[in-house]
Write a protein that holds these residues in place. Structure first.
Motif, PDB file in Angstrom:
ATOM      1  N   ALA A 486       0.700  -1.042   0.161  1.00 52.69           N
ATOM      2  CA  ALA A 486      -0.296   0.216  -0.300  1.00 52.69           C
ATOM      3  C   ALA A 486       0.896   1.148  -0.184  1.00 52.69           C
ATOM      4  O   ALA A 486       0.580   2.214  -0.636  1.00 52.69           O
ATOM      5  N   LEU A 487       1.935   1.259   0.594  1.00 53.16           N
ATOM      6  CA  LEU A 487       2.106   1.935   0.937  1.00 53.16           C
ATOM      7  C   LEU A 487       2.729   2.626  -0.864  1.00 53.16           C
ATOM      8  O   LEU A 487       3.737   4.019  -0.986  1.00 53.16           O
ATOM      9  N   ARG A 488       4.118   1.422  -1.370  1.00 55.05           N
ATOM     10  CA  ARG A 488       4.475   1.695  -2.798  1.00 55.05           C
ATOM     11  C   ARG A 488       2.867   2.217  -3.504  1.00 55.05           C
ATOM     12  O   ARG A 488       3.483   3.209  -4.423  1.00 55.05           O
ATOM     13  N   TYR A 489       2.208   2.141  -3.072  1.00 54.14           N
ATOM     14  CA  TYR A 489       1.033   2.538  -4.021  1.00 54.14           C
ATOM     15  C   TYR A 489       0.731   4.180  -3.830  1.00 54.14           C
ATOM     16  O   TYR A 489       1.182   4.987  -4.769  1.00 54.14           O
ATOM     17  N   TYR A 490       1.709   4.342  -2.987  1.00 55.12           N
ATOM     18  CA  TYR A 490       1.905   6.084  -2.195  1.00 55.12           C
ATOM     19  C   TYR A 490       2.680   6.359  -3.687  1.00 55.12           C
ATOM     20  O   TYR A 490       3.364   7.694  -3.780  1.00 55.12           O
ATOM     21  N   TYR A 491       3.902   5.723  -3.714  1.00 56.83           N
ATOM     22  CA  TYR A 491       5.429   5.937  -4.057  1.00 56.83           C
ATOM     23  C   TYR A 491       4.581   6.918  -6.130  1.00 56.83           C
ATOM     24  O   TYR A 491       5.312   7.905  -6.507  1.00 56.83           O
ATOM     25  N   ARG A 492       3.615   6.157  -6.417  1.00 52.79           N
ATOM     26  CA  ARG A 492       2.983   7.145  -7.964  1.00 52.79           C
ATOM     27  C   ARG A 492       2.301   8.526  -7.644  1.00 52.79           C
ATOM     28  O   ARG A 492       2.813   8.853  -8.543  1.00 52.79           O
TER      29      ARG A 492
END
Length: 773
Positions: A486-492
């Motif tokens: 989920a955190l990685r989605y924030y990268y986008r």
DNA sequence: CACCCGGAAGCGGG
DNA sequence: TCCCGCTTCCGGGT
């Protein structure tokens, strides 16, 4: 007319109550608590949520409890919202002999619900929401209002009846319910907390701890609590339980003032907890951790007052929490629990929370509408009390007592409207922010800032944090792997980026305010998008998103988060850009920027242009643009280049912080703040939060004298990406793949607290809509 | 092995 | 019904 119930037949407590009501209309929390305990459990705590039937129930209740003359129900064929709109005079007309009483009681309930919302609602750490990220960032106005009044009231009440007051106050804000449970422990509660923890954690086994803390208690209660004793329980019992619960909660949140009462409360709490524990089948005991986790969150935040039901739920929650706390991080917290418990817990933490949140939202709406205050001012709701900047990861179990929290309660209640948009921790970034910004640093053993200024934080206990998050979302099987996805989605979306080389270290690229604004923005965007057409959505996007994004982004545009809104809002001013997916034309022009700013401001403040804040923001934006950059307030100008200031030191180190962003994006921005969906492509690394450049403090935001935050834009020199140019960017940018590779320029921080805007264009993708894709 | 990454599918809520 | 914000799974890389 008997205004009040002096006569009341109420239970003893009520008696007080009535008295209180009588003398002081809107009463104090404690009173409220009591009153609440007396109310039919079925009644939503927020009168505005009442249905007609609920109104009737309420009237009947008052009639009976306060010995009021017969109420003509036909005159009250309305829902709670409508009822709340009635003035004292209206009540008087409809119910000559009891109008005042009804009005007062209702007002108390309304106030209380406000309080609740404030405190609890935010789940996770509400207070923080306002964040104090950086001292500067905070608006002058503390979110928490002056404690003064309420508190005082509170105290007073306390005198009357300790347990009474407890309840109300108790409410608190603690972090997400779930959260709290684990980590935090309120400062004061310390004492209590331990007991609770112990008790809770122990569950049956934990006898030792519990025993210590707990005093004798009735076992009964435990069962009742867990099961739910039923709100129906006799008023007396209910009250007691409620009081106990409240006490627990209060204790957690409580102030020093409570110290005297603590004992009682603690005992009660302990008892309750013990009961709960006992009841709860599962019990993890791992006491070891307890300390670290310490307080039972439940108590802190969630629970709060009211009815026996609440109490029960709270108790359950507390127990659960305790278990959790005790339990090793890895242990699945709730799994072992019996369902009833689980549910209760869920209810407490999650549901109650969400409910509260909902209520808050509603209230906020009401308030806003009613008051129309922009207040938000910055949203600064809270000031950061304790600057915990950079705290090392250390764990602090016991926050300092200096905490203001206690005080907070008071204020909030009355002015919820001021609150910023809340996600209440329902969104991962908000959840993290709340934990990170917990005044008491309760969660420092789970997650802590490495450098608050730069937005760099470390997940100290990945498993524990994931669990907490899972509790919050009611996904008990949550683990770090999932959460990290989920955190990685924030990268986008440029909300986060990973700090390279350091495990579990991430960096927020946008400050909370921005993120919060985003929410509003998204709404705006939708509307805008409709008008524009492209925007919105989603669009887009190619599969890759990457490039397409860029172009598209424009549509969405958002310069930095803040801008985004603008774009979305789009105000008329800028429409053009939107239209084109491709380049973003916009950003460049000041007007567009202004529009963005306006949008952002609107998002942040809500108020229409006319509002001072709004204008302020706009002005600031113009200023900046014209001047280049430096926001009026900002102490320092931003470096156009990524320089030092910006850079967060820390971040710099980390990965890219430095990076270049692509800037490009210039124009467009890619991100829409809100939308996570936007995706850019991936990569992320964008820039860090904005740091405040100039500020030492760091947060990107800068505040004006007015308390508004201005935006700082950072400019990149470059342009790139497609569009090229643009300078402003805020900190984030997008991420296109390309971009990724490319570097990002430096970010600029903007600030904003409330209004912030950034302008950064990111172009990013936009199109990509979702994070998903 | 843990961490990290990101694609893909799916879910629940609004 | 669609979108958002994840959640869940997974294969792959370090």
């Amino acid at each position: 007319m008997k205004m009040l119930p002096v006569q009341l037949s109420l239970n003893p407590p009520l008696g007080l109550w009535s008295d209180m009501l009588w003398r002081c209309p809107p009463a104090q929390p404690s009173q409220l608590a009591e009153l609440k305990t007396q109310l039919p459990p079925s009644l939503p705590s927020d009168p505005r949520l009442w249905s007609r039937e609920d109104v009737a129930v309420f009237l009947h209740f008052c009639e009976r409890e306060f010995d009021l003359p017969k109420v003509d129900y036909d005159l009250f064929q309305m829902n709670g919202k409508a009822l709340c709109l009635l003035t004292r005079a209206d009540f008087g007309h409809r119910c000559p002999g009891a109008g005042d009483v009804l009005h007062n009681v209702l007002q108390m309930l309304v106030i209380e619900s406000h309080m609740m919302q404030w405190h609890l609602p935010n789940s996770p750490v509400t207070p923080t929401s306002r964040y104090p990220l950086s001292p500067h960032s905070h608006p002058p106005t503390p979110t928490w209002p002056p404690i003064g009044a309420p508190e005082s009231a509170f105290h007073q009440t306390s005198h009357l009846a300790p347990h009474h007051f407890m309840a109300p106050n108790s409410v608190t804000l603690s972090p997400p319910p779930s959260v709290d449970s684990q980590a935090s422990s309120p400062p004061q509660s310390h004492d209590q907390s331990q007991p609770q923890q112990n008790g809770t954690s122990n569950s049956p086994s934990s006898s030792s701890s519990s025993s210590s803390s707990s005093s004798a208690h009735n076992g009964n209660s435990s069962s009742s609590s867990s099961t739910s004793s039923t709100g129906s329980t006799s008023s007396a019992s209910a009250t007691a339980t409620a009081a106990a619960a409240a006490a627990a909660a209060a204790a957690l949140s409580a102030n020093n003032a409570f110290s005297a009462l603590k004992h009682q409360h603690q005992q009660q709490q302990q008892q309750q907890q013990q009961h709960h524990n006992a009841t709860s089948a599962s019990s993890h005991h791992s006491d070891s951790d307890e300390e670290s986790y310490s307080e039972p969150p439940a108590a802190n935040s969630t629970i709060v007052n009211f009815s026996a039901q609440s109490y029960q739920a709270a108790a359950a929650a507390a127990a659960a929490v305790a278990q959790y706390n005790n339990s090793p991080p890895t242990t699945p917290i709730l799994k072992d629990m019996p369902q009833s418990l689980k549910q209760q817990i869920k209810n407490t933490f999650v549901n109650s929370w969400s409910q509260q949140q909902q209520q808050q939202q509603q209230q906020q709406h009401l308030n806003l509408e009613q008051q129309k205050l922009p207040n938000l001012g910055g949203g600064s709701v809270s000031a950061p009390t304790t600057p915990s900047y950079m705290q090392p990861v250390k764990r602090e179990f016991f926050p300092d007592k200096t905490d203001n929290r206690y005080m907070q309660p008071v204020k909030r209640e009355f002015f919820p409207e001021n609150t910023e948009p809340n996600t209440n921790g329902r969104l991962l970034w908000d959840f993290l922010q709340q934990l990170l910004n917990d005044r008491n640093q309760k969660y420092s053993d789970l997650i802590a800032w490495k450098c608050r200024d730069t937005g760099v934080f470390k997940i100290v206990d990945p498993a524990g944090l994931a669990k907490l998050w899972g509790i919050q979302k009611n996904h008990l099987s949550m683990n770090y792997d999932k959460m990290s996805r989920a955190l990685r989605y924030y990268y986008r979306v440029n909300i986060l980026r990973k700090v390279q080389g350091e495990r579990h270290c991430y960096q927020f690229l946008r400050n909370p305010t921005e993120l919060k604004n985003i929410k509003n923005i998204s709404l705006l965007r939708q509307s805008v998008g409709q008008t524009n057409g492209t925007n919105g959505s989603p669009g887009a996007t190619n599969s890759n998103g990457s490039n397409s994004n860029v172009n598209q982004s424009p549509s969405s545009i958002t310069n930095s988060p803040t801008q985004t809104p603008a774009s979305q809002m789009q105000t008329p001013q800028r429409p053009s850009s939107q239209g084109n997916p491709n380049h973003l034309t916009l950003p460049n022009s000041i007007s567009s920027a202004a529009a963005a700013v306006a949008a952002a401001a609107a998002a942040a403040y809500g108020p229409p242009p006319s509002s001072p804040l709004f204008m302020h923001a706009i002005n600031g934006a113009f200023h900046y643009l014209s001047s280049n950059g430096v926001p009026p307030n900002s102490p320092a100008a931003l470096p156009t280049t990524p320089n030092d200031k910006f850079q967060f030191n820390i971040m710099k180190n980390e990965q890219n912080s430095v990076t270049s962003h692509e800037t490009s994006g210039a124009a467009s921005d890619e991100m829409k703040p809100t939308d996570l969906s936007v995706s850019g492509s991936s990569s992320v690394e964008k820039r860090p939060y904005s740091s405040p450049s100039a500020n030492d403090d760091c947060y990107p935001l800068i505040r004006n004298a007015d308390g508004l935050t201005t935006i700082k834009l950072i400019r990149y020199n470059e342009s790139e990406g497609g569009a090229g140019t643009q300078q402003q960017n805020s900190g984030l940018n997008d991420s296109n793949d390309n971009q990724q590779q490319q570097q990002r320029n430096t970010p600029t921080p903007m600030d904003s607290e409330s209004s912030e805007m950034e302008s950064s264009p990111s172009h990013d993708s936009m199109g990509a809509t979702d994070l998903r894709k």
